[in-house]
Write a protein that holds these residues in place. Sequence first.
Motif: not given
Length: 124
Positions: A18-35, A102-110
């Motif tokens: 399966l391939r899951l997708s997450c689409v962001a709206s309201g602000r560009a996703f380009g500067f967010y860490t995704g998880g 500008p986080y490279d890794y976020i494994g917590s719920l923060t």
Amino acid sequence: QVQLVESGGGLVQAGGSLRLSCVASGRAFGFYTGGWFRQTPGKEREFVASINWNGGSTYIADSMKGRFTISRDNAKNTVYLQMNSLKPEDTAVYYCAARDGPYDYIGSLTYDYWGQGTQVTVSS
């Protein structure tokens, strides 16, 4: 100020993909860490994967390495989770998350923002 919507979940047979997708709206996703996280009834929400703003740093939970891949397309404000060789124990609600910075890794719920989740069910 950021809204996340997951899609792509469903019922799949063990060994499938399966391939899951997450689409962001309201602000560009380009500067967010995704998880990506997942959760089953009676268990804590579990880290699955993270990706930094330009996709240069990706992390996959140990139990899912070699089977799951995270990627992003900032032009489409979308983060993906490709899941291969699925097992019944992968059955869970999968949640997309984002954090501003500008986080490279976020494994917590923060994370700052969370989607509502998409159900993935893997049959044996």
